[in-house]
Design a protein around this motif. Structure first.
Motif, PDB file in Angstrom:
ATOM      1  N   LEU A  80      21.171 -58.223 -72.275  1.00 25.00           N
ATOM      2  CA  LEU A  80      21.695 -59.538 -72.641  1.00 25.00           C
ATOM      3  C   LEU A  80      20.560 -60.560 -72.736  1.00 25.00           C
ATOM      4  CD1 LEU A  80      24.925 -59.601 -70.439  1.00 25.00           C
ATOM      5  CD2 LEU A  80      24.781 -59.251 -72.908  1.00 25.00           C
ATOM      6  N   ALA A  81      19.591 -60.450 -71.846  1.00 25.77           N
ATOM      7  CA  ALA A  81      18.440 -61.363 -71.908  1.00 25.77           C
ATOM      8  C   ALA A  81      17.659 -61.172 -73.203  1.00 25.77           C
ATOM      9  CB  ALA A  81      17.544 -61.139 -70.693  1.00 25.77           C
ATOM     10  N   ARG A  82      17.495 -59.912 -73.614  1.00 26.84           N
ATOM     11  CA  ARG A  82      16.770 -59.651 -74.871  1.00 26.84           C
ATOM     12  C   ARG A  82      17.506 -60.246 -76.065  1.00 26.84           C
ATOM     13  NH1 ARG A  82      16.035 -54.263 -72.990  1.00 26.84           N
ATOM     14  NH2 ARG A  82      17.592 -53.567 -74.528  1.00 26.84           N
ATOM     15  N   LEU A  83      18.819 -60.186 -76.044  1.00 26.15           N
ATOM     16  CA  LEU A  83      19.602 -60.683 -77.176  1.00 26.15           C
ATOM     17  C   LEU A  83      19.428 -62.185 -77.386  1.00 26.15           C
ATOM     18  CD1 LEU A  83      22.925 -58.676 -76.660  1.00 26.15           C
ATOM     19  CD2 LEU A  83      21.244 -58.365 -78.487  1.00 26.15           C
ATOM     20  N   VAL A  84      19.102 -62.914 -76.320  1.00 27.15           N
ATOM     21  CA  VAL A  84      18.897 -64.363 -76.455  1.00 27.15           C
ATOM     22  C   VAL A  84      17.428 -64.746 -76.270  1.00 27.15           C
ATOM     23  CG1 VAL A  84      21.255 -64.954 -75.769  1.00 27.15           C
ATOM     24  CG2 VAL A  84      19.490 -64.716 -74.007  1.00 27.15           C
ATOM     25  N   GLN A  85      16.555 -63.735 -76.313  1.00 30.68           N
ATOM     26  CA  GLN A  85      15.120 -63.952 -76.175  1.00 30.68           C
ATOM     27  C   GLN A  85      14.793 -64.717 -74.888  1.00 30.68           C
ATOM     28  OE1 GLN A  85      13.850 -65.787 -79.848  1.00 30.68           O
ATOM     29  NE2 GLN A  85      14.081 -63.902 -81.008  1.00 30.68           N
ATOM     30  N   GLY A  86      15.490 -64.335 -73.808  1.00 29.24           N
ATOM     31  CA  GLY A  86      15.295 -64.971 -72.525  1.00 29.24           C
ATOM     32  C   GLY A  86      14.545 -64.067 -71.551  1.00 29.24           C
ATOM     33  N   GLU A  87      14.194 -64.621 -70.412  1.00 33.25           N
ATOM     34  CA  GLU A  87      13.519 -63.867 -69.357  1.00 33.25           C
ATOM     35  C   GLU A  87      14.556 -63.341 -68.375  1.00 33.25           C
ATOM     36  OE1 GLU A  87      10.449 -64.589 -65.602  1.00 33.25           O
ATOM     37  OE2 GLU A  87      10.983 -66.250 -66.957  1.00 33.25           O
ATOM     38  N   CYS A  88      14.519 -62.056 -68.112  1.00 34.38           N
ATOM     39  CA  CYS A  88      15.431 -61.428 -67.157  1.00 34.38           C
ATOM     40  C   CYS A  88      14.813 -61.503 -65.759  1.00 34.38           C
ATOM     41  CB  CYS A  88      15.699 -59.985 -67.554  1.00 34.38           C
ATOM     42  SG  CYS A  88      16.819 -59.108 -66.440  1.00 34.38           S
ATOM     43  N   VAL A  89      15.539 -62.103 -64.834  1.00 35.51           N
ATOM     44  CA  VAL A  89      15.065 -62.244 -63.462  1.00 35.51           C
ATOM     45  C   VAL A  89      16.091 -61.613 -62.528  1.00 35.51           C
ATOM     46  CG1 VAL A  89      14.452 -63.853 -61.624  1.00 35.51           C
ATOM     47  CG2 VAL A  89      13.823 -64.367 -63.989  1.00 35.51           C
ATOM     48  N   GLY A  90      15.634 -60.710 -61.635  1.00 36.72           N
ATOM     49  CA  GLY A  90      16.539 -60.091 -60.676  1.00 36.72           C
ATOM     50  C   GLY A  90      16.801 -58.633 -60.985  1.00 36.72           C
ATOM     51  N   GLN A  91      18.043 -58.222 -60.850  1.00 38.79           N
ATOM     52  CA  GLN A  91      18.456 -56.826 -61.021  1.00 38.79           C
ATOM     53  C   GLN A  91      18.626 -56.523 -62.516  1.00 38.79           C
ATOM     54  OE1 GLN A  91      21.933 -55.846 -58.741  1.00 38.79           O
ATOM     55  NE2 GLN A  91      22.119 -53.794 -59.625  1.00 38.79           N
ATOM     56  N   HIS A  92      17.633 -55.933 -63.138  1.00 36.31           N
ATOM     57  CA  HIS A  92      17.630 -55.731 -64.587  1.00 36.31           C
ATOM     58  C   HIS A  92      18.776 -54.842 -65.049  1.00 36.31           C
ATOM     59  CE1 HIS A  92      13.318 -57.115 -65.653  1.00 36.31           C
ATOM     60  NE2 HIS A  92      13.682 -57.662 -64.504  1.00 36.31           N
ATOM     61  N   ASP A  93      19.183 -53.865 -64.247  1.00 33.81           N
ATOM     62  CA  ASP A  93      20.229 -52.934 -64.668  1.00 33.81           C
ATOM     63  C   ASP A  93      21.624 -53.371 -64.232  1.00 33.81           C
ATOM     64  OD1 ASP A  93      19.888 -52.566 -61.980  1.00 33.81           O
ATOM     65  OD2 ASP A  93      19.809 -50.363 -62.055  1.00 33.81           O
ATOM     66  N   LEU A  94      21.766 -54.615 -63.752  1.00 29.37           N
ATOM     67  CA  LEU A  94      23.076 -55.133 -63.378  1.00 29.37           C
ATOM     68  C   LEU A  94      24.014 -55.095 -64.578  1.00 29.37           C
ATOM     69  CD1 LEU A  94      24.932 -56.652 -61.330  1.00 29.37           C
ATOM     70  CD2 LEU A  94      23.990 -58.779 -62.298  1.00 29.37           C
ATOM     71  N   GLN A  95      25.190 -54.473 -64.416  1.00 29.25           N
ATOM     72  CA  GLN A  95      26.154 -54.342 -65.512  1.00 29.25           C
ATOM     73  C   GLN A  95      27.134 -55.513 -65.494  1.00 29.25           C
ATOM     74  OE1 GLN A  95      26.120 -51.685 -67.928  1.00 29.25           O
ATOM     75  NE2 GLN A  95      24.083 -51.616 -66.956  1.00 29.25           N
ATOM     76  N   LEU A  96      27.255 -56.161 -66.641  1.00 29.15           N
ATOM     77  CA  LEU A  96      28.129 -57.331 -66.771  1.00 29.15           C
ATOM     78  C   LEU A  96      29.183 -57.068 -67.835  1.00 29.15           C
ATOM     79  CD1 LEU A  96      25.305 -59.986 -66.584  1.00 29.15           C
ATOM     80  CD2 LEU A  96      27.008 -59.527 -64.829  1.00 29.15           C
ATOM     81  N   ALA A  97      30.418 -57.502 -67.541  1.00 27.86           N
ATOM     82  CA  ALA A  97      31.556 -57.160 -68.401  1.00 27.86           C
ATOM     83  C   ALA A  97      32.053 -58.326 -69.239  1.00 27.86           C
ATOM     84  CB  ALA A  97      32.707 -56.625 -67.547  1.00 27.86           C
ATOM     85  N   GLY A  98      31.496 -59.523 -69.033  1.00 26.30           N
ATOM     86  CA  GLY A  98      31.973 -60.646 -69.821  1.00 26.30           C
ATOM     87  C   GLY A  98      31.408 -61.958 -69.340  1.00 26.30           C
ATOM     88  N   LEU A  99      31.821 -63.033 -70.022  1.00 24.69           N
ATOM     89  CA  LEU A  99      31.426 -64.391 -69.687  1.00 24.69           C
ATOM     90  C   LEU A  99      32.574 -65.098 -68.978  1.00 24.69           C
ATOM     91  CD1 LEU A  99      29.892 -65.200 -73.159  1.00 24.69           C
ATOM     92  CD2 LEU A  99      28.568 -65.045 -71.046  1.00 24.69           C
TER      93      LEU A  99
END
Length: 356
Positions: free
Chosen positions: A11-30
């Motif tokens: 998700l961070a890559r999709l918005v060209q953002g920096e991923c901080v924390g648990q990179h493999d954390l699975q998220l199901a929605g907003l």
């Protein structure tokens, strides 16, 4: 919601953002900060939301670098320059997509119409002669697409929409339920106490990436076309009269009404219930605040307002009485009274100076 999960890193890559924390954390929605669960991603757009962010149960937050430093109770972030923009982009990731293609059995399509193999035509839709429907366009149930209408690629035409008057739509246009595009403009010639209908011979041209809400009316032109340029967005219940031209990326909130033959510039913002008279021009980058009435051309960018702001009822009644009293007094009489008062003040000042 889309049942597919995405990692925080993706998700961070999709918005060209920096991923901080648990990179493999699975998220199901907003979700909003208040209602987010551990499987949700939320965004923080200003310092006033920091307390809500600290208390939120969201699994990760979209923040700026400055906001991240102020949120101490969280570990998982997507750091971007504009959290709200990143949120907007990611809504498309979790949006439920329409994947069906083909033509439903109850649809009625003229043999001369050209329909892309990747388009979808819903139940009871009617498509007339010589129409064109582009790739991946979705036309939902009970739509009427009249003769000669052309629809571009990746458009969404929601249920009970009517497209008529040989209107032309660009790519990625979204039109929501019960809207009419290309209907007859309101044109009549008065003569001997009667209104004589003027046949509307123009059409409607809509650019790319235009969004039109539900229950809108976009009238076709009397002679020239009504035009909505690229990126225009209209809320629900908006009326665009015949021969109006709306410039690129202009936005109108609900219940705006634009009278005929008016030209509106690019990147304008009209708040709710703005009314605009016909046959005027409005410059680029103009903002008009809610419930304003635009009665003459606007030649310079800026913010414009009219109308009376809300007051307590008693105060408003007093102000209305005073306003009426002011309107009943001729301006020349007011000016004479002001001149007389000024003379008295100057006389008193002179007297005081002499006594000193």
């Amino acid at each position: 919601m889309n049942p597919q999960n995405f990692s925080l890193e993706k998700l961070a890559r999709l918005v060209q953002g920096e991923c901080v924390g648990q990179h493999d954390l699975q998220l199901a929605g907003l979700a909003s900060l208040e209602h987010a669960a551990p499987q949700h991603l939320a965004f923080v757009n200003a310092e006033k939301y920091i307390d809500s962010a600290e208390q939120s149960k969201a699994g990760a937050l979209i923040v700026t670098a400055a906001l991240k430093e102020q949120i101490k109770s969280k570990q998982n972030f997507i750091v971007v320059a504009n959290p709200y923009l990143a949120f907007a982009i990611l809504t498309h990731v979790f949006e439920k997509k329409h994947t069906k293609t083909g033509i439903e059995s109850t649809a009625q399509i003229d043999a001369s119409a050209i329909i892309s193999d990747s388009a979808y035509i819903g139940h009871y839709a009617v498509i007339g002669e010589h129409c064109v429907v582009g790739d991946e366009t979705v036309i939902q149930s009970h739509c009427k697409i009249d003769d000669g209408v052309e629809i571009g690629k990746q458009c969404l035409i929601d249920s009970h929409v009517v497209l008529t008057g040989q209107c032309k739509l660009g790519d990625r246009v979204r039109i929501h339920a019960n809207t009419v595009v290309g209907g007859e403009g309101f044109g009549f010639a008065p003569y001997q106490g009667k209104w004589h209908r003027i046949a509307q011979l123009g059409s409607v041209r809509i650019g790319n990436d235009v969004r039109i809400g539900s229950n809108c009316s976009i009238d076709r032109g009397a002679l020239d076309d009504t035009i909505l340029e690229d990126g225009v967005i209209l809320d629900n219940l908006v009326q665009i009269a015949h021969n109006v031209k709306v410039g690129a990326n202009t936005a109108m909130a609900a219940k705006c009404g634009i009278a005929g033959s008016t030209t509106i510039g690019k990147n304008c913002i009209f708040a709710g219930a703005v009314g605009v008279v016909g046959h005027i021009n409005i410059a680029d980058n103009v903002t008009v605040t809610g419930m304003s009435m635009v009665t003459k051309s606007i030649s310079e960018a800026g913010s414009y307002s009219s109308g009376t702001p809300m007051l307590e009822s008693l105060h408003w009644k007093r102000a209305a009485v005073r306003f009426k009293q002011l309107a009943d007094v001729p301006l020349t009489q007011l000016m004479k009274k002001l001149d007389h008062m000024q003379s008295q003040v100057e006389s008193l000042e002179s007297t005081f100076k002499l006594r000193k």
